[in-house]
Design a protein around this motif. Structure first.
Motif, mmCIF file in Angstrom:
data_model
loop_
_atom_site.group_PDB
_atom_site.id
_atom_site.type_symbol
_atom_site.label_atom_id
_atom_site.label_comp_id
_atom_site.label_asym_id
_atom_site.label_seq_id
_atom_site.Cartn_x
_atom_site.Cartn_y
_atom_site.Cartn_z
ATOM 1 N N ILE A 30 1.112 -0.952 0.072
ATOM 2 C CA ILE A 30 0.167 -0.049 0.125
ATOM 3 C C ILE A 30 1.198 1.022 -0.330
ATOM 4 O O ILE A 30 0.822 2.411 -0.365
ATOM 5 C CB ILE A 30 -0.996 0.080 1.284
ATOM 6 N N ARG A 31 2.169 1.500 0.982
ATOM 7 C CA ARG A 31 3.245 1.710 0.867
ATOM 8 C C ARG A 31 3.734 2.533 -0.702
ATOM 9 O O ARG A 31 3.847 3.827 -0.915
ATOM 10 C CB ARG A 31 3.851 2.261 1.864
ATOM 11 N N GLN A 32 3.778 1.009 -1.096
ATOM 12 C CA GLN A 32 4.517 1.515 -2.157
ATOM 13 C C GLN A 32 3.673 2.266 -3.813
ATOM 14 O O GLN A 32 3.887 3.263 -4.226
ATOM 15 C CB GLN A 32 5.464 0.264 -2.847
ATOM 16 N N THR A 66 4.209 6.046 -4.635
ATOM 17 C CA THR A 66 4.546 5.956 -6.812
ATOM 18 C C THR A 66 2.792 6.405 -7.053
ATOM 19 O O THR A 66 2.835 7.892 -7.812
ATOM 20 C CB THR A 66 3.778 4.426 -6.999
ATOM 21 N N LEU A 67 1.758 7.186 -7.125
ATOM 22 C CA LEU A 67 0.646 7.412 -7.893
ATOM 23 C C LEU A 67 0.093 8.623 -6.774
ATOM 24 O O LEU A 67 -0.696 9.266 -7.364
ATOM 25 C CB LEU A 67 -0.426 6.973 -7.503
ATOM 26 N N ASN A 68 0.908 9.250 -5.539
ATOM 27 C CA ASN A 68 1.310 10.352 -4.605
ATOM 28 C C ASN A 68 2.152 10.394 -4.114
ATOM 29 O O ASN A 68 2.413 10.551 -3.060
ATOM 30 C CB ASN A 68 -0.326 10.324 -3.713
ATOM 31 N N PRO A 69 3.188 10.971 -4.841
ATOM 32 C CA PRO A 69 4.756 11.393 -4.010
ATOM 33 C C PRO A 69 4.901 12.446 -3.690
ATOM 34 O O PRO A 69 5.276 12.023 -2.754
ATOM 35 C CB PRO A 69 5.813 11.495 -6.154
ATOM 36 N N TYR A 70 3.631 13.370 -3.450
ATOM 37 C CA TYR A 70 3.659 14.565 -2.656
ATOM 38 C C TYR A 70 2.594 14.643 -1.439
ATOM 39 O O TYR A 70 2.553 15.319 -0.558
ATOM 40 C CB TYR A 70 4.033 15.919 -3.359
ATOM 41 N N LYS A 71 2.407 13.848 -1.506
ATOM 42 C CA LYS A 71 1.330 12.950 -0.457
ATOM 43 C C LYS A 71 0.245 14.218 0.091
ATOM 44 O O LYS A 71 0.535 14.890 0.673
ATOM 45 C CB LYS A 71 2.055 12.786 1.230
ATOM 46 N N ALA A 72 -0.344 14.466 -0.825
ATOM 47 C CA ALA A 72 -1.332 15.883 -0.935
ATOM 48 C C ALA A 72 -2.727 14.629 -0.617
ATOM 49 O O ALA A 72 -2.456 13.806 -0.430
ATOM 50 C CB ALA A 72 -1.648 16.176 -2.821
ATOM 51 N N ARG A 107 -10.035 7.855 -4.350
ATOM 52 C CA ARG A 107 -9.743 7.414 -6.758
ATOM 53 C C ARG A 107 -8.954 6.682 -7.095
ATOM 54 O O ARG A 107 -8.822 6.523 -7.955
ATOM 55 C CB ARG A 107 -9.256 8.911 -6.331
ATOM 56 N N VAL A 108 -8.814 5.385 -5.901
ATOM 57 C CA VAL A 108 -7.302 4.621 -6.573
ATOM 58 C C VAL A 108 -8.611 2.987 -5.625
ATOM 59 O O VAL A 108 -8.686 3.406 -4.526
ATOM 60 C CB VAL A 108 -6.564 4.275 -7.059
ATOM 61 N N GLY A 128 -4.642 -3.848 6.472
ATOM 62 C CA GLY A 128 -3.406 -2.938 6.224
ATOM 63 C C GLY A 128 -3.955 -1.350 6.577
ATOM 64 O O GLY A 128 -3.437 -0.735 7.010
ATOM 65 N N LEU A 129 -5.086 -1.009 5.934
ATOM 66 C CA LEU A 129 -5.758 0.106 5.736
ATOM 67 C C LEU A 129 -5.884 0.473 6.585
ATOM 68 O O LEU A 129 -5.514 1.605 6.911
ATOM 69 C CB LEU A 129 -6.718 0.297 4.722
ATOM 70 N N VAL A 130 -5.901 0.166 8.205
ATOM 71 C CA VAL A 130 -6.849 0.240 9.200
ATOM 72 C C VAL A 130 -5.522 1.366 9.707
ATOM 73 O O VAL A 130 -4.627 0.909 10.005
ATOM 74 C CB VAL A 130 -7.437 -0.641 10.275
ATOM 75 N N GLY A 131 -5.656 2.351 9.886
ATOM 76 C CA GLY A 131 -4.250 3.327 10.779
ATOM 77 C C GLY A 131 -3.633 3.518 10.059
ATOM 78 O O GLY A 131 -2.579 4.817 10.575
ATOM 79 N N MET A 132 -3.473 3.493 8.795
ATOM 80 C CA MET A 132 -2.678 4.399 7.579
ATOM 81 C C MET A 132 -2.947 5.671 7.610
ATOM 82 O O MET A 132 -4.467 5.838 7.478
ATOM 83 C CB MET A 132 -2.740 3.396 6.256
ATOM 84 N N LYS A 133 -2.373 6.683 7.680
ATOM 85 C CA LYS A 133 -2.528 7.941 7.580
ATOM 86 C C LYS A 133 -2.962 8.189 6.188
ATOM 87 O O LYS A 133 -1.835 7.637 5.019
ATOM 88 C CB LYS A 133 -2.046 8.808 8.199
ATOM 89 N N ASN A 134 -3.523 9.338 5.964
ATOM 90 C CA ASN A 134 -3.893 9.460 4.190
ATOM 91 C C ASN A 134 -3.373 8.505 3.096
ATOM 92 O O ASN A 134 -3.109 8.523 2.416
ATOM 93 C CB ASN A 134 -2.129 10.339 3.996
ATOM 94 N N VAL A 135 -4.347 7.770 3.305
ATOM 95 C CA VAL A 135 -4.295 6.204 2.256
ATOM 96 C C VAL A 135 -5.756 6.049 2.081
ATOM 97 O O VAL A 135 -6.492 5.415 1.525
ATOM 98 C CB VAL A 135 -3.888 4.986 3.073
ATOM 99 N N LYS A 136 -6.465 7.297 2.624
ATOM 100 C CA LYS A 136 -8.454 7.341 2.403
ATOM 101 C C LYS A 136 -8.533 6.917 0.550
ATOM 102 O O LYS A 136 -9.553 7.024 0.890
ATOM 103 C CB LYS A 136 -9.038 8.648 3.133
ATOM 104 N N TRP A 137 -7.921 7.466 -0.356
ATOM 105 C CA TRP A 137 -7.989 7.653 -1.212
ATOM 106 C C TRP A 137 -8.064 6.523 -1.974
ATOM 107 O O TRP A 137 -8.257 6.262 -3.137
ATOM 108 C CB TRP A 137 -7.011 8.460 -2.170
#
Length: 78
Positions: free
Chosen positions: A19-21, A25-31, A37-38, A54-63
């Protein structure tokens, strides 16, 4: 947009690395993206479960969403 993976993850950390990779790759500037979206499309139940957990608890991956391949194919055929 969708991203397919054919991996067989051993544990949640391996799924989170994937997920981090993808996120880097898709959001390199961490907007900050608040809408989904994906979709990561997986072909087996084990990967689906590990990626979802794995998504639970990760930041800035709601997209990022997780879909099973058969469910995704059914949606595309409609």
């Amino acid at each position: 947009m969708f991203y397919t993976t054919k991996s067989f993850f051993k544990d949640i950390e391996e799924a989170r690395d994937c997920i981090r990779q993808i996120a880097a790759t898709l959001n390199p500037y961490k907007a900050v993206i608040k809408q989904k979206r994906v979709d990561i499309v997986v072909g087996n139940d084990n990967d689906y479960d590990l990626l979802t957990k794995g998504l639970v608890g990760m930041k800035n991956v709601k997209w990022i969403g997780i879909e099973k391949e058969e469910m995704w194919l059914n949606q595309e055929n409609k």
